[in-house]
Design a protein around this motif. Structure first.
Motif, PDB file in Angstrom:
ATOM      1  N   ILE A  54     -33.715  -0.099  18.465  1.00 25.27           N
ATOM      2  CA  ILE A  54     -32.490  -0.242  19.304  1.00 25.27           C
ATOM      3  C   ILE A  54     -31.372  -0.903  18.388  1.00 25.27           C
ATOM      4  N   PRO A  55     -30.076  -0.238  18.134  1.00 28.26           N
ATOM      5  CA  PRO A  55     -29.308  -0.938  17.516  1.00 28.26           C
ATOM      6  C   PRO A  55     -28.809  -2.321  17.921  1.00 28.26           C
ATOM      7  N   THR A  56     -28.624  -3.338  17.226  1.00 32.74           N
ATOM      8  CA  THR A  56     -28.198  -4.845  17.552  1.00 32.74           C
ATOM      9  C   THR A  56     -26.847  -4.624  18.488  1.00 32.74           C
ATOM     10  N   PHE A  57     -26.128  -3.839  18.386  1.00 31.83           N
ATOM     11  CA  PHE A  57     -24.833  -3.746  19.099  1.00 31.83           C
ATOM     12  C   PHE A  57     -25.017  -3.288  20.502  1.00 31.83           C
ATOM     13  N   ARG A  58     -26.016  -2.625  20.671  1.00 31.48           N
ATOM     14  CA  ARG A  58     -26.417  -2.057  21.977  1.00 31.48           C
ATOM     15  C   ARG A  58     -27.599  -3.105  22.690  1.00 31.48           C
ATOM     16  N   LEU A  59     -28.208  -3.805  21.827  1.00 34.61           N
ATOM     17  CA  LEU A  59     -29.231  -4.737  22.369  1.00 34.61           C
ATOM     18  C   LEU A  59     -29.297  -6.093  21.409  1.00 34.61           C
ATOM     19  N   PRO A  60     -28.220  -7.009  21.604  1.00 37.66           N
ATOM     20  CA  PRO A  60     -28.518  -8.302  20.552  1.00 37.66           C
ATOM     21  C   PRO A  60     -30.010  -8.987  20.487  1.00 37.66           C
ATOM     22  N   ARG A  61     -30.265  -9.101  19.518  1.00 36.32           N
ATOM     23  CA  ARG A  61     -31.683  -9.599  19.335  1.00 36.32           C
ATOM     24  C   ARG A  61     -32.093 -11.173  20.256  1.00 36.32           C
ATOM     25  N   ALA A  62     -30.902 -11.800  20.330  1.00 36.47           N
ATOM     26  CA  ALA A  62     -30.854 -12.981  21.170  1.00 36.47           C
ATOM     27  C   ALA A  62     -31.586 -12.843  22.492  1.00 36.47           C
ATOM     28  N   ILE A  63     -30.863 -11.680  23.197  1.00 32.15           N
ATOM     29  CA  ILE A  63     -30.872 -11.221  24.464  1.00 32.15           C
ATOM     30  C   ILE A  63     -32.954 -10.657  24.653  1.00 32.15           C
ATOM     31  N   LEU A  64     -33.204 -10.121  23.798  1.00 33.67           N
ATOM     32  CA  LEU A  64     -34.526  -9.593  23.347  1.00 33.67           C
ATOM     33  C   LEU A  64     -35.507 -10.755  23.247  1.00 33.67           C
ATOM     34  N   ASN A  65     -35.250 -11.286  22.177  1.00 27.54           N
ATOM     35  CA  ASN A  65     -36.219 -12.535  22.028  1.00 27.54           C
ATOM     36  C   ASN A  65     -36.322 -13.490  23.342  1.00 27.54           C
ATOM     37  N   ALA A  66     -35.282 -13.671  23.980  1.00 28.51           N
ATOM     38  CA  ALA A  66     -35.395 -14.424  25.066  1.00 28.51           C
ATOM     39  C   ALA A  66     -36.254 -13.822  26.167  1.00 28.51           C
ATOM     40  N   GLU A  67     -36.137 -12.597  26.483  1.00 31.16           N
ATOM     41  CA  GLU A  67     -37.083 -12.048  27.107  1.00 31.16           C
ATOM     42  C   GLU A  67     -38.568 -11.929  26.937  1.00 31.16           C
ATOM     43  N   LEU A  68     -38.744 -12.205  25.493  1.00 31.84           N
ATOM     44  CA  LEU A  68     -39.899 -12.057  24.982  1.00 31.84           C
ATOM     45  C   LEU A  68     -40.556 -13.518  24.597  1.00 31.84           C
ATOM     46  N   ALA A  69     -39.829 -14.618  25.063  1.00 37.08           N
ATOM     47  CA  ALA A  69     -40.305 -15.905  24.974  1.00 37.08           C
ATOM     48  C   ALA A  69     -41.325 -16.100  25.648  1.00 37.08           C
ATOM     49  N   PHE A  70     -41.709 -15.431  26.795  1.00 37.85           N
ATOM     50  CA  PHE A  70     -42.836 -15.659  27.566  1.00 37.85           C
ATOM     51  C   PHE A  70     -44.174 -15.900  26.751  1.00 37.85           C
ATOM     52  N   LEU A  71     -44.130 -15.109  25.527  1.00 37.47           N
ATOM     53  CA  LEU A  71     -45.399 -15.167  24.735  1.00 37.47           C
ATOM     54  C   LEU A  71     -45.987 -16.279  24.476  1.00 37.47           C
ATOM     55  N   ALA A  72     -45.005 -17.123  23.850  1.00 39.71           N
ATOM     56  CA  ALA A  72     -45.323 -18.651  23.324  1.00 39.71           C
ATOM     57  C   ALA A  72     -45.459 -19.379  24.837  1.00 39.71           C
ATOM     58  N   ASP A  73     -44.659 -19.069  25.593  1.00 37.15           N
ATOM     59  CA  ASP A  73     -44.820 -20.047  26.938  1.00 37.15           C
ATOM     60  C   ASP A  73     -46.129 -19.882  27.610  1.00 37.15           C
ATOM     61  N   ALA A  74     -46.695 -18.595  27.691  1.00 36.77           N
ATOM     62  CA  ALA A  74     -47.860 -18.187  28.435  1.00 36.77           C
ATOM     63  C   ALA A  74     -48.968 -18.293  27.621  1.00 36.77           C
ATOM     64  N   GLY A  75     -49.018 -18.946  26.386  1.00 38.18           N
ATOM     65  CA  GLY A  75     -50.197 -19.120  25.465  1.00 38.18           C
ATOM     66  C   GLY A  75     -50.891 -17.741  25.044  1.00 38.18           C
ATOM     67  N   ILE A  76     -50.158 -16.563  25.150  1.00 40.57           N
ATOM     68  CA  ILE A  76     -50.835 -15.311  24.668  1.00 40.57           C
ATOM     69  C   ILE A  76     -50.714 -15.392  22.978  1.00 40.57           C
ATOM     70  N   GLN A  77     -52.022 -14.803  22.490  1.00 43.57           N
ATOM     71  CA  GLN A  77     -52.156 -14.902  20.870  1.00 43.57           C
ATOM     72  C   GLN A  77     -51.844 -13.651  20.152  1.00 43.57           C
ATOM     73  N   VAL A  78     -50.892 -13.403  19.467  1.00 42.96           N
ATOM     74  CA  VAL A  78     -50.338 -12.330  18.840  1.00 42.96           C
ATOM     75  C   VAL A  78     -51.236 -12.218  17.571  1.00 42.96           C
ATOM     76  N   ILE A  79     -52.165 -11.086  17.299  1.00 50.13           N
ATOM     77  CA  ILE A  79     -52.791 -11.030  15.895  1.00 50.13           C
ATOM     78  C   ILE A  79     -51.947 -10.018  15.181  1.00 50.13           C
ATOM     79  N   HIS A  80     -51.709 -10.088  14.022  1.00 50.73           N
ATOM     80  CA  HIS A  80     -50.873  -9.160  13.243  1.00 50.73           C
ATOM     81  C   HIS A  80     -51.946  -8.518  12.448  1.00 50.73           C
ATOM     82  N   GLU A  81     -52.171  -7.196  12.618  1.00 50.27           N
ATOM     83  CA  GLU A  81     -53.197  -6.445  11.785  1.00 50.27           C
ATOM     84  C   GLU A  81     -52.529  -5.087  11.718  1.00 50.27           C
ATOM     85  N   GLU A  82     -52.325  -4.711  10.399  1.00 48.35           N
ATOM     86  CA  GLU A  82     -51.703  -3.317  10.116  1.00 48.35           C
ATOM     87  C   GLU A  82     -52.543  -2.172  10.690  1.00 48.35           C
ATOM     88  N   ALA A  83     -53.925  -2.380  10.690  1.00 48.32           N
ATOM     89  CA  ALA A  83     -54.383  -1.189  11.143  1.00 48.32           C
ATOM     90  C   ALA A  83     -55.795  -1.627  11.925  1.00 48.32           C
TER      91      ALA A  83
END
Length: 445
Positions: free
Chosen positions: A175-204
């Motif tokens: 989604i282009p940043t002019f329609r969805l600034p990343r500061a807004i999206l990042n603020a709504e995704l901050a729950f990951l760290a707050d909730a202790g959810i682990q993100v495991i980055h694996e390509e496949a």
């Protein structure tokens, strides 16, 4: 275009936010227009089943925190969906007030609530965790993130697997940043760290192995990589793939500079996002060329109007045959004109080239926005197939294999973000019931 956006002449050359800031006075006045229908038809038009009447009633009383809580109960991406959800075609299309004057600006009210609580630092809270390591989620897009969020509200901490280096899925990279600034999206995704959810980055991620590791697995890996047109000239300098172009700009990498005319091949929302982005990258003009007719074009009308207000044009019944070049760079696209035949599986009529009807359109850039290839290898799980992906129970998102659930674009072939959130929430409820039922079962001595 709706007054929620800045005038086209102020926005078409900038990547800055295109939405007009709204004030509390406006929100209260707009909320006060609501007829408070007994059986609110607007809610029936919301894929996430947000209690629209209840959140609007809270806004009338200037209780923004309560309004946010009501929305978040059904859709944790309050501000994000307030910006990118096609309300004009969903909830607002069913608004009773539309028969009197105009629909209530439900999307704008939701955006106002979401962005107000972000500015106020109001975050969701979570109960103490009662379960860890029992649930795996494949894909950190809207469906997977929603599952992680609503599981965490139930006290379950899931492991979240994501092939990209960033989380957020299409809202983050597409989604282009002019329609969805990343500061807004990042603020709504901050729950990951707050909730202790682990993100495991694996390509496949090895889905079959993960299915044996977890008591429940939610597969929400989205669509596959973008397709090419399969025509000569795709390797010329000046040919771009829309998904890659949007991701490059969204993630802050150095953006290409366009010049002269641009032709975008495709007819979906991504095509029009890429078209508006092409203007901002320097294109003098942008044409969206689609092989079917206006009525078959899948892009939302609001999406199309946004781009066309900025000067993007569209033409129909054009089948690309070859991207032409001069000195290794794009110089144009040769098309055949099309006639429509019988409908395909999607219900849209198939285009067929009219013999001898060729047309060349000069351009300096070509952007390919023609869909996606096969997604992650869900077949390795031995699941029954549906029309577009794994077959699921729509009430629980359960697949044919016990303990495995699926949702989002993987299942529907490419829907709205709000639909993906709803899938994740339904899956979370079913998984939580399964986990806690298992915990209550007597163990073998």
């Amino acid at each position: 275009m709706s007054s929620k956006h800045l005038p086209p002449d102020l926005r078409r050359t900038s990547l800055a936010d295109v939405f007009v800031p709204q004030r509390l006075q406006w929100a209260v006045a707009e909320a006060s227009r609501c007829l408070m229908c007994d059986d609110a038809p607007c809610q029936q038009g919301c894929a996430a089943n947000v209690d629209i009447k209840k959140f609007i009633r809270a806004l009338r009383s200037r209780n923004i925190r309560q309004a946010a809580n009501v929305i978040r109960d059904a859709n944790f991406l309050i501000a994000t969906c307030g910006r990118i959800c096609p309300q004009r075609e969903l909830c607002e299309a069913r608004c009773t007030a539309a028969g009197l004057s105009r629909p209530i600006a439900i999307g704008e009210l939701q955006r106002f609530v979401g962005e107000t609580v972000i500015r106020g630092g109001v975050k969701p809270t979570f109960p103490e965790a009662t379960s860890r390591g029992q649930v795996g989620i494949i894909g950190a897009g809207p469906a997977g993130l929603a599952a992680a969020y609503y599981l965490r509200r139930a006290g379950i901490v899931a492991d979240l697997y994501e092939r990209r280096a960033v989380v957020g899925g299409i809202p983050m990279v597409g989604i282009p940043t002019f329609r969805l600034p990343r500061a807004i999206l990042n603020a709504e995704l901050a729950f990951l760290a707050d909730a202790g959810i682990q993100v495991i980055h694996e390509e496949a991620a090895d889905l079959a192995a993960l299915a044996t590791r977890y008591a429940a697995l939610f597969v929400a890996c989205g669509l596959g990589g973008p397709r090419t047109a399969g025509i000569p000239g795709e390797t010329l300098r000046g040919v771009f793939v829309a998904d890659h172009l949007l991701e490059t700009v969204n993630l802050g990498a150095e953006a290409p500079r366009f010049h002269g005319p641009t032709v975008v091949l495709g007819g979906g929302n991504t095509a029009f996002d890429a078209a508006s982005l092409s203007l901002r990258l320097g294109s003098g003009s942008v044409l969206v060329a689609y092989r079917r007719s206006d009525t078959e074009m899948p892009a939302w009308r609001e999406h199309r109007d946004f781009s066309m207000d900025e000067g993007v044009t569209s033409r129909f019944l054009l089948i690309p045959e070859e991207i032409l070049g001069d000195g290794g760079a794009v110089s144009g696209v040769r098309f055949s004109r099309a006639a429509l035949g019988a409908a395909d599986r999607s219900g849209r009529r198939l285009p067929h080239p009219i013999p001898g009807s060729h047309e060349t359109i000069a351009c300096s850039q070509v952007v390919l926005a023609i869909g996606n290839d096969k997604p992650c290898a869900w077949e390795s799980l031995g699941l029954k197939a549906g029309d577009k992906g794994p077959a699921v129970d729509p009430a629980t998102m359960a697949t044919s294999r016990p303990g495995i659930f699926a949702g989002g674009d993987l299942v529907n072939g490419g829907g709205t973000v709000v639909q993906a959130v709803a899938d994740g929430r339904r899956a979370a409820a079913a998984i939580a019931a399964r986990i806690f039922q298992d915990d209550l079962r007597p163990r073998e001595p």
